[in-house]
Motif scaffolding. Sequence first.
Motif, mmCIF file in Angstrom:
data_model
loop_
_atom_site.group_PDB
_atom_site.id
_atom_site.type_symbol
_atom_site.label_atom_id
_atom_site.label_comp_id
_atom_site.label_asym_id
_atom_site.label_seq_id
_atom_site.Cartn_x
_atom_site.Cartn_y
_atom_site.Cartn_z
ATOM 1 N N ASP A 194 0.820 -1.097 -0.050
ATOM 2 C CA ASP A 194 -0.020 0.109 -0.005
ATOM 3 C C ASP A 194 0.799 1.245 0.045
ATOM 4 O O ASP A 194 0.557 2.183 -0.934
ATOM 5 N N LEU A 195 1.983 1.161 0.829
ATOM 6 C CA LEU A 195 2.694 2.481 0.874
ATOM 7 C C LEU A 195 3.550 2.518 -0.447
ATOM 8 O O LEU A 195 3.736 3.745 -0.840
ATOM 9 N N LEU A 196 4.088 1.576 -0.871
ATOM 10 C CA LEU A 196 4.787 1.669 -2.230
ATOM 11 C C LEU A 196 3.872 2.167 -3.344
ATOM 12 O O LEU A 196 4.319 2.894 -4.336
ATOM 13 N N GLN A 197 2.673 1.659 -3.459
ATOM 14 C CA GLN A 197 1.513 2.134 -4.304
ATOM 15 C C GLN A 197 1.130 3.630 -4.395
ATOM 16 O O GLN A 197 0.621 3.971 -5.180
ATOM 17 N N ASN A 198 1.171 3.809 -3.156
ATOM 18 C CA ASN A 198 0.283 5.258 -2.797
ATOM 19 C C ASN A 198 1.211 6.326 -2.559
ATOM 20 O O ASN A 198 0.994 7.488 -2.795
ATOM 21 N N GLN A 199 2.577 6.101 -2.379
ATOM 22 C CA GLN A 199 3.597 7.500 -2.186
ATOM 23 C C GLN A 199 4.112 7.819 -3.466
ATOM 24 O O GLN A 199 4.245 6.890 -4.603
ATOM 25 N N LEU A 200 4.469 8.946 -3.876
ATOM 26 C CA LEU A 200 4.821 9.301 -5.021
ATOM 27 C C LEU A 200 6.562 9.858 -4.947
ATOM 28 O O LEU A 200 7.247 9.793 -5.917
ATOM 29 N N TYR A 201 7.053 9.835 -3.635
ATOM 30 C CA TYR A 201 8.332 10.333 -3.543
ATOM 31 C C TYR A 201 9.064 9.690 -2.801
ATOM 32 O O TYR A 201 8.445 8.928 -1.632
ATOM 33 N N GLY A 202 10.232 9.207 -2.830
ATOM 34 C CA GLY A 202 11.087 8.593 -1.830
ATOM 35 C C GLY A 202 12.495 8.954 -1.899
ATOM 36 O O GLY A 202 12.720 9.994 -2.748
ATOM 37 N N TYR A 203 13.236 8.409 -1.024
ATOM 38 C CA TYR A 203 14.863 8.888 -1.026
ATOM 39 C C TYR A 203 15.806 7.732 -1.368
ATOM 40 O O TYR A 203 15.627 6.740 -1.109
ATOM 41 N N LEU A 204 16.380 8.146 -2.609
ATOM 42 C CA LEU A 204 17.382 6.972 -2.998
ATOM 43 C C LEU A 204 18.634 7.300 -2.603
ATOM 44 O O LEU A 204 19.330 8.560 -2.840
ATOM 45 N N GLY A 205 19.341 6.311 -2.162
ATOM 46 C CA GLY A 205 20.737 6.193 -1.889
ATOM 47 C C GLY A 205 21.695 5.621 -2.472
ATOM 48 O O GLY A 205 21.330 4.285 -2.888
ATOM 49 N N CYS A 206 22.644 6.050 -3.061
ATOM 50 C CA CYS A 206 23.754 5.532 -3.736
ATOM 51 C C CYS A 206 25.133 5.609 -3.296
ATOM 52 O O CYS A 206 25.133 6.724 -2.780
ATOM 53 N N HIS A 207 26.256 4.759 -3.581
ATOM 54 C CA HIS A 207 27.355 4.930 -3.147
ATOM 55 C C HIS A 207 28.279 4.458 -4.333
ATOM 56 O O HIS A 207 28.205 3.512 -4.907
ATOM 57 N N ALA A 208 29.314 5.443 -4.400
ATOM 58 C CA ALA A 208 30.473 4.934 -5.233
ATOM 59 C C ALA A 208 31.687 6.115 -5.131
ATOM 60 O O ALA A 208 31.695 7.191 -4.493
ATOM 61 N N ASN A 209 32.879 5.335 -5.256
ATOM 62 C CA ASN A 209 34.007 6.039 -5.037
ATOM 63 C C ASN A 209 34.325 6.736 -3.521
ATOM 64 O O ASN A 209 34.868 7.701 -3.425
ATOM 65 N N GLY A 210 33.512 5.875 -2.667
ATOM 66 C CA GLY A 210 33.907 6.469 -1.320
ATOM 67 C C GLY A 210 32.838 7.397 -0.835
ATOM 68 O O GLY A 210 33.017 7.957 0.319
#
Length: 146
Positions: free
Chosen positions: A12-28
């Motif tokens: 339900d949360l995945l289908q009803n939310q429009l925004y989220g926070y993406l975390g990525c990691h590279a080169n320290g």
Amino acid sequence: MLGELSKKEILDLLQNQLYGYLGCHANGETYVVPVNFIYSENALYAHSGPGKKIDMMRQNPKVCFQIGDIKNSFHWKSVVIDGRFEELHDQERQQVMQGIIQKMMPLKENTPRETSHGIDPAKHNQLIVYKIAIDTVSGRFESHNE
């Protein structure tokens, strides 16, 4: 009360939310940025112009994504996803863009004179459309009766 969200509550949360926070990691370096997304078939779908997060995800496709519904400090839900970045092309890319536009447009109260990079057809060729294939997902909540 603190607890774990059920599979249905997570969906339900995945289908009803429009925004989220993406975390990525590279080169320290770790980078966290808000993005709009859609959820379908065990994956998140989003788009972006070229830039830091795309460069980082191309280097290291392992990402983390967080979605929340926060009413206040004592009433919230949160879902954390570990997944893998995959760029989309051709028909799949076009289908995802249509899905994103369909989800975003009904929510726009006042359409700005300049369209966003995700909606402007003249800018579609510059967009990177991608999915986050979900590896693991967990959900937590806090709720107190008032």
